[in-house]
Motif scaffolding. Structure first.
Motif, PDB file in Angstrom:
ATOM      1  N   THR B 629       1.987   4.608  10.912  1.00 11.33           N
ATOM      2  CA  THR B 629       3.247   3.919  10.647  1.00 11.33           C
ATOM      3  C   THR B 629       4.393   4.907  10.523  1.00 11.33           C
ATOM      4  O   THR B 629       5.547   4.530  10.675  1.00 11.33           O
ATOM      5  CB  THR B 629       3.189   3.128   9.331  1.00 11.33           C
ATOM      6  N   GLY B 630       4.074   6.157  10.201  1.00 10.40           N
ATOM      7  CA  GLY B 630       5.130   7.144   9.978  1.00 10.40           C
ATOM      8  C   GLY B 630       5.923   6.827   8.729  1.00 10.40           C
ATOM      9  O   GLY B 630       7.065   7.252   8.582  1.00 10.40           O
ATOM     10  N   SER B 631       5.310   6.052   7.821  1.00 15.23           N
ATOM     11  CA  SER B 631       6.053   5.626   6.640  1.00 15.23           C
ATOM     12  C   SER B 631       5.254   5.891   5.381  1.00 15.23           C
ATOM     13  O   SER B 631       4.138   5.400   5.218  1.00 15.23           O
ATOM     14  CB  SER B 631       6.371   4.131   6.756  1.00 15.23           C
ATOM     15  N   LEU B 632       5.829   6.697   4.494  1.00 10.20           N
ATOM     16  CA  LEU B 632       5.164   6.995   3.226  1.00 10.20           C
ATOM     17  C   LEU B 632       5.036   5.714   2.400  1.00 10.20           C
ATOM     18  O   LEU B 632       4.060   5.511   1.689  1.00 10.20           O
ATOM     19  CB  LEU B 632       5.966   8.050   2.447  1.00 10.20           C
ATOM     20  N   LEU B 633       6.036   4.837   2.538  1.00  7.35           N
ATOM     21  CA  LEU B 633       6.010   3.609   1.755  1.00  7.35           C
ATOM     22  C   LEU B 633       4.759   2.784   2.077  1.00  7.35           C
ATOM     23  O   LEU B 633       4.165   2.175   1.190  1.00  7.35           O
ATOM     24  CB  LEU B 633       7.290   2.798   2.038  1.00  7.35           C
ATOM     25  N   ALA B 634       4.350   2.790   3.340  1.00  8.24           N
ATOM     26  CA  ALA B 634       3.154   2.026   3.726  1.00  8.24           C
ATOM     27  C   ALA B 634       1.935   2.551   2.990  1.00  8.24           C
ATOM     28  O   ALA B 634       1.123   1.779   2.458  1.00  8.24           O
ATOM     29  CB  ALA B 634       2.947   2.102   5.237  1.00  8.24           C
ATOM     30  N   SER B 635       1.774   3.874   2.932  1.00  8.66           N
ATOM     31  CA  SER B 635       0.595   4.405   2.252  1.00  8.66           C
ATOM     32  C   SER B 635       0.725   4.206   0.740  1.00  8.66           C
ATOM     33  O   SER B 635      -0.273   3.999   0.051  1.00  8.66           O
ATOM     34  CB  SER B 635       0.371   5.875   2.617  1.00  8.66           C
ATOM     35  N   ILE B 636       1.943   4.234   0.212  1.00  6.02           N
ATOM     36  CA  ILE B 636       2.126   3.949  -1.220  1.00  6.02           C
ATOM     37  C   ILE B 636       1.708   2.515  -1.526  1.00  6.02           C
ATOM     38  O   ILE B 636       1.024   2.239  -2.514  1.00  6.02           O
ATOM     39  CB  ILE B 636       3.599   4.185  -1.645  1.00  6.02           C
ATOM     40  N   LEU B 637       2.109   1.575  -0.648  1.00  5.94           N
ATOM     41  CA  LEU B 637       1.751   0.166  -0.859  1.00  5.94           C
ATOM     42  C   LEU B 637       0.235  -0.017  -0.873  1.00  5.94           C
ATOM     43  O   LEU B 637      -0.319  -0.734  -1.714  1.00  5.94           O
ATOM     44  CB  LEU B 637       2.376  -0.712   0.221  1.00  5.94           C
ATOM     45  N   CYS B 638      -0.441   0.659   0.057  1.00  4.74           N
ATOM     46  CA  CYS B 638      -1.897   0.547   0.139  1.00  4.74           C
ATOM     47  C   CYS B 638      -2.534   1.107  -1.136  1.00  4.74           C
ATOM     48  O   CYS B 638      -3.396   0.485  -1.758  1.00  4.74           O
ATOM     49  CB  CYS B 638      -2.398   1.315   1.363  1.00  4.74           C
ATOM     50  N   HIS B 639      -2.087   2.265  -1.547  1.00 11.36           N
ATOM     51  CA  HIS B 639      -2.580   2.915  -2.767  1.00 11.36           C
ATOM     52  C   HIS B 639      -2.299   2.023  -3.986  1.00 11.36           C
ATOM     53  O   HIS B 639      -3.141   1.854  -4.870  1.00 11.36           O
ATOM     54  CB  HIS B 639      -1.867   4.267  -2.908  1.00 11.36           C
ATOM     55  N   ALA B 640      -1.095   1.413  -4.010  1.00 16.99           N
ATOM     56  CA  ALA B 640      -0.709   0.565  -5.140  1.00 16.99           C
ATOM     57  C   ALA B 640      -1.617  -0.666  -5.217  1.00 16.99           C
ATOM     58  O   ALA B 640      -2.040  -1.081  -6.295  1.00 16.99           O
ATOM     59  CB  ALA B 640       0.750   0.155  -5.005  1.00 16.99           C
ATOM     60  N   ALA B 641      -1.924  -1.237  -4.046  1.00 23.48           N
ATOM     61  CA  ALA B 641      -2.798  -2.415  -4.028  1.00 23.48           C
ATOM     62  C   ALA B 641      -4.181  -2.055  -4.552  1.00 23.48           C
ATOM     63  O   ALA B 641      -4.799  -2.785  -5.334  1.00 23.48           O
ATOM     64  CB  ALA B 641      -2.892  -2.970  -2.607  1.00 23.48           C
ATOM     65  N   PHE B 642      -4.658  -0.877  -4.123  1.00 26.24           N
ATOM     66  CA  PHE B 642      -5.965  -0.371  -4.557  1.00 26.24           C
ATOM     67  C   PHE B 642      -6.005  -0.246  -6.077  1.00 26.24           C
ATOM     68  O   PHE B 642      -6.847  -0.826  -6.761  1.00 26.24           O
ATOM     69  CB  PHE B 642      -6.182   1.007  -3.902  1.00 26.24           C
ATOM     70  N   ASN B 643      -5.039   0.480  -6.631  1.00 29.57           N
ATOM     71  CA  ASN B 643      -4.994   0.682  -8.082  1.00 29.57           C
ATOM     72  C   ASN B 643      -4.688  -0.608  -8.823  1.00 29.57           C
ATOM     73  O   ASN B 643      -5.179  -0.832  -9.922  1.00 29.57           O
ATOM     74  CB  ASN B 643      -3.927   1.718  -8.445  1.00 29.57           C
ATOM     75  N   GLY B 644      -3.839  -1.458  -8.171  1.00 27.09           N
ATOM     76  CA  GLY B 644      -3.420  -2.703  -8.801  1.00 27.09           C
ATOM     77  C   GLY B 644      -4.601  -3.606  -9.115  1.00 27.09           C
ATOM     78  O   GLY B 644      -4.692  -4.183 -10.205  1.00 27.09           O
ATOM     79  N   VAL B 645      -5.512  -3.726  -8.188  1.00 24.33           N
ATOM     80  CA  VAL B 645      -6.690  -4.575  -8.405  1.00 24.33           C
ATOM     81  C   VAL B 645      -7.445  -4.090  -9.643  1.00 24.33           C
ATOM     82  O   VAL B 645      -7.839  -4.869 -10.509  1.00 24.33           O
ATOM     83  CB  VAL B 645      -7.615  -4.563  -7.168  1.00 24.33           C
ATOM     84  N   VAL B 646      -7.618  -2.766  -9.748  1.00 22.16           N
ATOM     85  CA  VAL B 646      -8.329  -2.207 -10.892  1.00 22.16           C
ATOM     86  C   VAL B 646      -7.576  -2.488 -12.184  1.00 22.16           C
ATOM     87  O   VAL B 646      -8.160  -2.905 -13.197  1.00 22.16           O
ATOM     88  CB  VAL B 646      -8.519  -0.676 -10.710  1.00 22.16           C
ATOM     89  N   ALA B 647      -6.241  -2.303 -12.166  1.00 26.13           N
ATOM     90  CA  ALA B 647      -5.434  -2.478 -13.374  1.00 26.13           C
ATOM     91  C   ALA B 647      -5.427  -3.931 -13.829  1.00 26.13           C
ATOM     92  O   ALA B 647      -5.648  -4.233 -15.006  1.00 26.13           O
ATOM     93  CB  ALA B 647      -4.010  -1.979 -13.122  1.00 26.13           C
TER      94      ALA B 647
END
Lengths: 252, 709
Positions: B629-647
């Protein structure tokens, strides 16, 4: 026979600002029974060109045919046609001359019987018989270079490539190498020789191509080149062209 | 690829290496000569740690004598803590006495022995002193008094306590003797007293072979790793870098053999040498140790390793040697000379040693999760084989994992060997100088910058970490780690180097579909990861990370907890790992290598061996998303979703039960969704690579990776 059409090689080198054209769309032909001289100062692109011919490097653009075989399509078959030797190619110091010849003979797919006969023949040819079981590391520089030459022609290739073969050799060894190259022509092989030593060119070459900054400045038979320039030595032609090229870079 | 050619090359390389005295000496002879010195050194180190234990206080179960009595005081004077036993568990002294009676003097009753060992361990006793009724009275009357001492010689603390107890008992008996001397100066009585108190033969809790294996096990695995590594490295340097230096590689390259055949031939030769080196070393080490055991006296230690353990150790050695051979070959292909090749030894050792050391920690045992961690799994497997009681499943997973890693390393070696820039690299002009530290022409960081940022982060994490005892400290530690340690170094470096921030940190909006898919990728990967862990790591221990999370959970309000977990780490960690580190590697090594290396560093950043496989896989997914994607925001969103489920699972019982009890179907569906999402990202057209600021001089990335067959 070697035929190169529009060869180009681009390297990526951050030190030289990224893209760097080592060889820039060059074309030439080398005929059997003739010695083709590739001339040029250091960094002209000679070694890169010969490495492309010997299939160690893949050209960015252009085609090479060795004995009619497209090296890009059948690199292994092309290598079978080739003998390759440089002034710096080494020998395995812990193998003996015989083992060295046999190892490469087997890599070229020779069967054991003809290989034994060939090794015998080559050891005699280069006068290496007294040392056939000595580790190459213990041989003199001259004998080591002879082992290297024997290794080059173990499979009796129709095309031979010599990249500055006399660099870093002493004068006697250099003479052995030059005699060997002349002998290859006499046997009807296609020989391509890169060098920046003009006396070697005048003694050995039938055809020449002058390479500078990756481009061919001029090419043709030695007589033709001398006649066109109206001078007596290849060296004069060489300097004249290099100077002209340096003063008016746009003309090339 | 032709087997005959590979064999031919391998045979020649073997002959060549065996004729090299330097390689022979370093790989084979030196370690053999070193063992006596190594053993002497080890005895010294063990002595030092025992002195340390001597100043600590060990808990000792004291039965039959009051802890407040004179004997109790003498024990305390030796820095022991005598405890009556019934304070922990009313029936504990009785149970100990029963087991002691069962053991009696039967050396072979390992069942009762094992139960007693567990019982004492459970109540954290270093040993037990069980005095017969009338022990003190008999001593005072110069009669025979019996006492049973119970110790575990495979436990350092217990061994130290044993010495202390012996001294205390001697002092106690000496005091009785001097008392008697004053009262009853009869020669006869003195002779009689010399026998008292009668100490029964101390009860040993570990079985005989366990005692032998104990001193052997932790070291053996480590030594296998070291031997396989040194055994592989020197021949590898000689056969790759050395061959380049001597100018023979070029002749080999123009022979009608493929690069793959050359690499495999060389690999096979190195592999054989590494295996032989390691086996020879193990053999000599075995002899040295049994010699040592003989010197210590028979019956104390046994070295009869079970045949199955010897077979399994030899089997695991094969892929271990393969892995190191392939890595060493790949690394030394980069070097232009033997000397330069040797410099690459230290990083390889530095990477392998911490992994091997992990396995020496007392609490870590071979489970499914750690079986996936290279090197650590080998050391643990050897340890568990020698101590007995190993599970077959993790052992197979460990062996399988090593085979897979070895295969990947060989593939990597082949692909490195096909790169022209590596093969024809010349010594001049490519060294490490000041210009290596300048930003690239495209305004991106170079690999040295990436490593600098990463190791600054690690160092800051170390220095900022304090004792996380309270929730408040946990909250403070969390913010310090994320903002100061993770985020700050790379941002400061980027500013200082005047980098192209937009390109370095991929500051670009993802398309809405890409953003959505990134979130789906995060959710599906968390399910896959948890599924794998629940399925394969039932024995999973609580890690430091989870303790911190629990402390945080107790302290902060729910909304803040979710924000802290699902927003802050994704932003900070992605900026460092996917932004800075990945950008620094991309231009020089190509996209694929950059994604893999940055994922490895990302995994290492979590400082948790158990989560190494999951964080590495997550790192690959995140790196892939960023690249496509060339977008840091995309990888942040993916990481956030990952951590979000746990939280969120912490507050939402419905989700928590689903997450904790994942069934195969759910995990399978998640895996399918994840692969579909990855296909989606694979089809995205990545934005053009950042180009040099000088438009006349474009950077060609394609050329560095051109290959020859």
């Amino acid at each position: 026979m070697i035929e190169a059409n529009g060869l180009t090689k681009i390297f990526f080198d951050p030190k030289r600002g990224g893209e760097f054209r080592a060889v820039d769309s060059i074309s030439f032909r080398c005929e059997p029974g003739r010695i083709f001289g590739l001339l040029g100062p250091n960094g002209a692109g000679k070694t890169t060109t010969l490495r492309i011919l010997s299939t160690s490097l893949v050209p960015t653009a252009g085609q090479v045919f060795v004995g009619g075989i497209d090296v890009a399509v059948h690199p292994a078959q092309a290598r079978q046609q080739l003998g390759f030797c440089t002034g710096t190619t080494g020998v395995y110091e812990r193998l003996s001359p015989r083992e060295m010849i046999e190892y490469f003979g087997r890599l070229y797919g020779m069967d054991e019987d003809s290989l034994a006969a060939r090794a015998h023949e080559l050891l005699d040819l280069f006068g290496l018989r007294p040392y056939e079981k000595t580790a190459c590391g213990k041989l003199s520089a001259g004998n080591r270079q002879k082992v290297s030459l024997a290794r080059t022609i173990v499979h009796d290739p129709p095309v031979l490539i010599f990249d500055e073969p006399t660099t870093s050799l002493d004068i006697l060894v250099a003479r052995t190498v030059m005699e060997f190259i002349a002998d290859c022509r006499a046997r009807g092989r296609t020989v391509i020789l890169s060098t920046h030593i003009m006396s070697e060119v005048e003694k050995l070459c039938d055809d020449v191509a002058m390479l500078h900054h990756g481009k061919i400045l001029l090419q043709g038979s030695v007589e033709q080149v001398l006649a066109e320039a109206g001078v007596n030595s290849i060296e004069d032609v060489f300097f004249e062209h290099i100077d002209r090229c340096e003063t008016e870079p746009s003309s090339s | 690829m032709r087997n005959r050619t590979v064999q031919l090359i391998a045979k020649k390389e073997l002959v060549d290496t065996l004729r090299d005295r330097r390689t022979l000496f370093i790989a084979l002879l030196l370690p053999l000569l070193l063992y006596p010195a190594l053993l002497l050194g080890l005895t010294g180190i063990i002595g030092a740690t025992q002195r340390n234990l001597a100043s600590d206080e060990q808990r000792i179960l004291l039965d039959g004598v009051d802890t407040a009595s004179e004997l109790g005081d003498l024990l305390r004077a030796q820095k022991l803590e005598p405890v009556a036993g019934d304070s922990d568990d009313a029936i504990l002294p009785q149970r100990v006495a029963e087991l002691l009676a069962d053991i009696g003097h039967d050396e072979k009753n390992d069942g009762a022995r094992g139960q007693l060992r567990l019982l004492l361990k459970k109540h954290s006793y270093a040993g037990a002193i069980v005095c017969d009724p009338g022990f003190v009275a008999n001593l005072g009357a110069s009669k025979r008094a019996f006492v049973s001492l119970v110790f575990d010689s495979t436990d350092e603390a217990s061994k130290v306590a044993r010495g202390k107890v012996a001294r205390a008992l001697k002092a106690f008996a000496d005091a009785r003797r001097s008392e008697l001397k004053g009262r009853l100066p009869s020669q006869l009585d003195l002779i009689q007293f010399a026998e008292a108190p009668v100490q029964r033969k101390p009860i040993e809790l570990a079985s005989l072979s366990q005692r032998g294996a104990y001193s052997f096990a932790p070291m053996l695995g480590l030594l296998i790793v070291v031997m396989a590594l040194t055994g592989a490295f020197y021949p590898a340097v000689d056969l790759a870098a050395g061959e380049k230096e001597r100018g023979t590689l070029e002749t080999l390259l123009v022979a009608p053999v493929t690069r793959q055949e050359i690499v495999l031939g060389k690999f096979v030769a190195i592999w054989i040498i590494a295996i032989v080196t390691a086996l020879l070393n193990l053999f000599v080490m075995g002899i040295t140790f049994s010699k040592l055991a003989g010197m210590m006296g028979t019956g104390k230690i046994a070295f009869d390793l079970p045949a199955s353990a010897v077979v399994i150790v030899s089997v695991i050695l094969i892929p271990t040697a393969a892995l190191f051979s392939a890595i060493a070959l790949a690394l030394s292909s980069f070097a232009t000379s033997y000397k330069e090749g040797q410099h690459y030894m230290s990083p390889l050792f530095l990477a392998a040693m911490p992994l091997a050391m992990v396995a020496l920690l007392p609490n870590i045992e071979l489970g499914y999760g750690i079986a996936l961690v290279p090197v650590a799994n080998v050391v643990l497997l050897v340890k568990s084989m020698l101590l007995g009681g190993h599970a077959m499943g993790p052992a197979l997973v460990a062996t399988g994992a090593m085979v897979v890693y070895a295969g990947l390393a060989i593939a990597a070696a082949v692909s490195i060997f096909k790169r022209e820039s590596v093969l024809f690299r010349t010594g001049a002009g490519r060294g490490f100088d000041a210009s290596s530290l300048r930003a690239s022409r495209a305004g991106l960081p170079v690999p040295a910058h990436g490593l600098l940022a990463f190791f600054s982060t690690l160092a800051l994490m170390f220095f900022l970490s304090g004792k996380v005892a309270t929730s408040a400290a946990a909250v403070r530690g969390f913010f310090l780690t994320q903002f100061v340690a993770v985020l700050l170094p790379c941002v400061l470096l980027a500013k200082k180097l005047k980098l192209n921030l937009k390109a370095t940190f991929a500051l670009r909006m993802p398309r809405p579909s890409q953003a959505l898919m990134a979130i789906v990728a995060g959710v599906s990967s968390v399910l896959v990861v948890i599924g794998l862990y629940v399925g394969f790591m039932p024995e999973r221990q609580e890690t430091g990370f989870e303790e911190i999370i629990k402390l945080l959970f107790a302290e902060v309000p729910p909304w803040l907890f979710v924000v802290m977990l699902a927003v802050i780490p994704p932003v900070c960690e992605e900026t460092l790992c996917r932004g800075f580190v990945l950008s620094s590697l991309r231009e020089r090594f190509g996209v694929r290598t950059a994604v893999i290396v940055s994922a490895l560093l990302f995994a290492a950043l979590h400082l948790d061996v158990y989560r190494l496989p999951s964080t590495f896989l997550a790192g690959i997914v995140l790196g892939f998303i960023l690249v496509r994607t060339g977008s840091l925001l995309a990888s942040i969103l993916c990481h956030a979703a990952f951590n979000g489920v746990v939280a969120v699972a912490n507050y939402w019982p419905w989700l928590a039960t689903r997450v904790e009890a994942l069934d195969g179907v759910t995990v399978g569906c998640a895996a399918v969704v994840l692969s579909l999402v990855l296909v989606f990202f694979a089809r995205q057209v990545p934005p053009p690579a950042p180009v040099a600021s000088d438009p006349a001089d474009p950077v060609d990335l394609g050329e560095t990776s051109s290959t020859v067959h």
